[in-house]
Enzyme design. Structure first.
Site, PDB file in Angstrom:
ATOM      1  N   SER A  69       0.858  -1.177   0.000  1.00  0.00           N
ATOM      2  CA  SER A  69       0.000   0.000   0.000  1.00  0.00           C
ATOM      3  C   SER A  69       0.893   1.226   0.000  1.00  0.00           C
ATOM      4  CB  SER A  69      -0.903  -0.011   1.244  1.00  0.00           C
ATOM      5  OG  SER A  69      -1.567   1.228   1.386  1.00  0.00           O
ATOM      6  N   LYS A  72      -1.388  -1.067  -4.172  1.00  0.00           N
ATOM      7  CA  LYS A  72      -2.542  -0.229  -3.829  1.00  0.00           C
ATOM      8  C   LYS A  72      -2.069   1.210  -3.730  1.00  0.00           C
ATOM      9  CE  LYS A  72      -4.896   0.422   0.572  1.00  0.00           C
ATOM     10  NZ  LYS A  72      -5.559  -0.272   1.687  1.00  0.00           N
ATOM     11  N   LYS A 129      -3.024   5.121  -2.627  1.00  0.00           N
ATOM     12  CA  LYS A 129      -3.947   5.980  -1.887  1.00  0.00           C
ATOM     13  C   LYS A 129      -4.349   7.122  -2.802  1.00  0.00           C
ATOM     14  CE  LYS A 129      -3.900   4.081   2.221  1.00  0.00           C
ATOM     15  NZ  LYS A 129      -5.104   3.739   2.983  1.00  0.00           N
ATOM     16  N   ASP A 149      -7.368   3.218  -2.790  1.00  0.00           N
ATOM     17  CA  ASP A 149      -8.030   3.385  -1.490  1.00  0.00           C
ATOM     18  C   ASP A 149      -8.193   4.873  -1.216  1.00  0.00           C
ATOM     19  OD1 ASP A 149      -8.922   3.342   1.105  1.00  0.00           O
ATOM     20  OD2 ASP A 149      -7.213   2.249   1.928  1.00  0.00           O
ATOM     21  N   GLU A 181     -11.455   1.122  -2.868  1.00  0.00           N
ATOM     22  CA  GLU A 181     -11.674   0.915  -1.435  1.00  0.00           C
ATOM     23  C   GLU A 181     -12.194   2.183  -0.767  1.00  0.00           C
ATOM     24  OE1 GLU A 181      -8.149  -0.681   0.335  1.00  0.00           O
ATOM     25  OE2 GLU A 181      -8.826  -0.339   2.393  1.00  0.00           O
ATOM     26  N   ASP A 236     -13.948  -0.748   3.787  1.00  0.00           N
ATOM     27  CA  ASP A 236     -12.972  -0.893   4.863  1.00  0.00           C
ATOM     28  C   ASP A 236     -13.594  -0.248   6.109  1.00  0.00           C
ATOM     29  OD1 ASP A 236     -10.857  -0.515   6.671  1.00  0.00           O
ATOM     30  OD2 ASP A 236      -9.468   0.354   5.234  1.00  0.00           O
ATOM     31  N   LYS A 273      -9.953  -6.149   8.528  1.00  0.00           N
ATOM     32  CA  LYS A 273      -8.879  -5.837   9.474  1.00  0.00           C
ATOM     33  C   LYS A 273      -9.346  -6.377  10.817  1.00  0.00           C
ATOM     34  CE  LYS A 273      -7.285  -1.631   7.226  1.00  0.00           C
ATOM     35  NZ  LYS A 273      -7.507  -0.174   7.134  1.00  0.00           N
ATOM     36  N   GLY A 327      -4.231  -3.689   6.318  1.00  0.00           N
ATOM     37  CA  GLY A 327      -3.040  -3.469   7.146  1.00  0.00           C
ATOM     38  C   GLY A 327      -3.143  -2.185   7.945  1.00  0.00           C
TER      39      GLY A 327
HETATM   40  C1  NPQ Z   1      -6.234   1.467   5.053  1.00  0.00           C
HETATM   41  N1  NPQ Z   1      -3.915   1.019   5.824  1.00  0.00           N
HETATM   42  O1  NPQ Z   1      -6.344   0.448   4.404  1.00  0.00           O
HETATM   43  C2  NPQ Z   1      -5.146   1.679   6.097  1.00  0.00           C
HETATM   44  C3  NPQ Z   1      -5.062   3.066   6.499  1.00  0.00           C
HETATM   45  C4  NPQ Z   1      -4.097   3.414   7.548  1.00  0.00           C
HETATM   46  C5  NPQ Z   1      -1.911   0.128   4.846  1.00  0.00           C
HETATM   47  O2  NPQ Z   1      -3.347   1.505   3.706  1.00  0.00           O
HETATM   48  C6  NPQ Z   1      -1.719   4.845  11.648  1.00  0.00           C
HETATM   49  C7  NPQ Z   1      -3.008   4.558  12.020  1.00  0.00           C
HETATM   50  C8  NPQ Z   1      -1.349   4.681  10.379  1.00  0.00           C
HETATM   51  C9  NPQ Z   1      -3.923   4.132  11.096  1.00  0.00           C
HETATM   52  C10 NPQ Z   1      -1.891   4.067   8.124  1.00  0.00           C
HETATM   53  C11 NPQ Z   1      -3.128   0.944   4.729  1.00  0.00           C
HETATM   54  C12 NPQ Z   1      -2.250   4.242   9.438  1.00  0.00           C
HETATM   55  C13 NPQ Z   1      -3.557   3.970   9.791  1.00  0.00           C
HETATM   56  C14 NPQ Z   1      -2.822   3.667   7.206  1.00  0.00           C
HETATM   57  C15 NPQ Z   1      -4.446   3.570   8.856  1.00  0.00           C
HETATM   58  O3  NPQ Z   1      -7.088   2.325   4.921  1.00  0.00           O
HETATM   59 MG    MG Z   2      -8.397   1.258   3.613  1.00  0.00          MG
END
Ligand code: NPQ
Ligand code: MG
Length: 369
Positions: free
Chosen positions: A135, A161, A163, A188, A213, A238, A262, A290
């Site tokens: 990601s 992935k 953002k 995402d 996402e 999510d 998650k 994650g």
């Molecule tokens: C997601 N994760 O899928 C999350 C978002 C995310 C790997 O994209 C600190 C606390 C850091 C919460 C980083 C990925 C974070 C967090 C990413 C959440 O939306």
């Molecule tokens: Mg997400």
């Protein structure tokens, strides 16, 4: 097993690379590690709440409060022989899934160790490795993003992935797709859009994305159903899915075609497996999300993603991508087939390095003292 001692460790882990999403940029990652002791064994669980209520309404401090004042007293000094007993005891607590997951998952690790089996076996997983992807956060410039994609593809990740947020979407996806026509690619939005942005998602339809996402509001399913009806690309939820019930409601109204699971967001491994099974019955694929976990949470993710309906690659990258020195060993490294292997050994299969834990620890609680 009689639960003799429960400890909370509030850590702050320096990240290898800062991670930017539509809600901010992080240089360190806090977490709470939960340790549960019984009969000479220690089970570990990771609570993935963040310092502030950005990704979710839970924070390190709300989780600490709920764990210390409500969840720990439910099981301390009691006999626990199955995760189901823990779920029943936690049933009085509404909300706070990340706090509940931290402690419930530590019990799973403890009970698996006591039986001399891996967490994967205890969950019913039949694989010894889980498919993974990477990601990539929002970058200051497109060239920097392309460099990152290049690096991760070269490292062997088969799925990427990206953002996205308004102003960082169609052009970015087009540039990546043009350079890597066959890459498994998904995006995402972390709730950065509204239904007014529907034309943007219709434009994204041309790029053969695996999924989009959480494009809309973090609690919504109704607008997502309206959006999904106008798109070819599967919508994946999510943030909106906090429990097996939320998953059922979303699927019943066709709010999404895929679910990101998650374990922290849905409140523990028991709820994770319920959502997994329900999605399998309905032919809905799932994948493991994650939260920048330490090797404790990462080991749980690799184990749960061995379940058969985790058919899409998870946001579970190699340990070295996140932390220079993790608080647990062994590190996870990427296999040639873009998977991470389940570590050998009972329970999670990782061991805590006490000196490293102490070096990043901000706060500690032990009950009884
Ligand atoms: C997601 N994760 O899928 C999350 C978002 C995310 C790997 O994209 C600190 C606390 C850091 C919460 C980083 C990925 C974070 C967090 C990413 C959440 O939306
Ligand atoms: Mg997400």
């Amino acid at each position: 097993m009689k639960i003799e001692l429960i400890e909370l460790h509030h850590l702050d882990m320096p990240l290898v690379h800062p991670f930017e999403t539509s809600f901010g940029r992080d240089y360190t990652r806090p977490c709470i590690l939960v340790a549960v002791r019984a009969e000479g064994l220690t089970g570990w669980g990771e609570c993935v709440a963040d310092s502030g209520p950005w990704y979710s309404s839970e924070t390190i401090d709300t989780a600490w409060h709920i764990l210390r004042d409500f969840l720990i007293p439910e099981i301390l000094s009691r006999t626990v022989d199955s995760p189901a007993e823990v779920v029943t005891r936690f049933g009085r607590v509404r909300g706070h899934p990340m706090a509940r997951a931290g402690l419930e998952n530590a019990i799973w690790d403890l009970l698996a160790q006591a039986q001399g089996i891996s967490l994967t076996q205890m969950l019913g997983g039949r694989r010894d490795r889980s498919p993974v992807g990477v990601s990539i956060g929002i970058e200051p410039e497109l060239d920097l993003l392309l460099e990152k994609v290049e690096r991760h593809v070269a490292e062997g990740y088969s799925r990427v992935k990206l953002k996205i947020k308004p102003g960082w979407d169609v052009d970015v996806v087009r540039a990546v797709r043009e350079r890597w026509p066959d890459l498994l690619l998904q995006v995402d939005a972390n709730s950065a859009y509204t239904l007014d942005h529907t034309p943007i998602f219709q434009e994204l339809d041309q790029f053969d994305l695996l999924l989009i996402e959480q494009p809309l509001h973090h609690e919504d399913i109704v607008d997502h159903a309206k959006l999904q009806a106008q798109l070819q690309t599967p919508v994946c939820l999510d943030e909106s899915i906090h429990s097996p019930e939320h998953a059922r409601w979303a699927l019943d109204i066709n709010a999404c075609q895929i679910i990101n699971i998650k374990v922290g967001r849905v409140g523990g491994l028991t709820a994770m497996r319920q959502i997994h099974d329900m999605c399998a019955e309905r032919g809905v694929p799932v994948w493991c999300g994650g939260m920048l976990e330490t090797n404790v949470g990462r080991a749980a993710n690799v184990a749960l993603a061995t379940l058969p309906n985790f058919t899409l690659p998870g946001d579970i990258s190699a340990s070295a991508r996140y932390y220079h020195e993790d608080i647990a060993e062994p590190n996870f490294t990427l296999n040639d087939d873009s998977t991470l292997s389940v570590p050998a050994g009972p329970g999670l299969g990782v061991r805590i390095i006490p000196a490293r834990l102490a070096a990043v620890r901000l706060r500690h609680l032990s009950v009884p003292e």
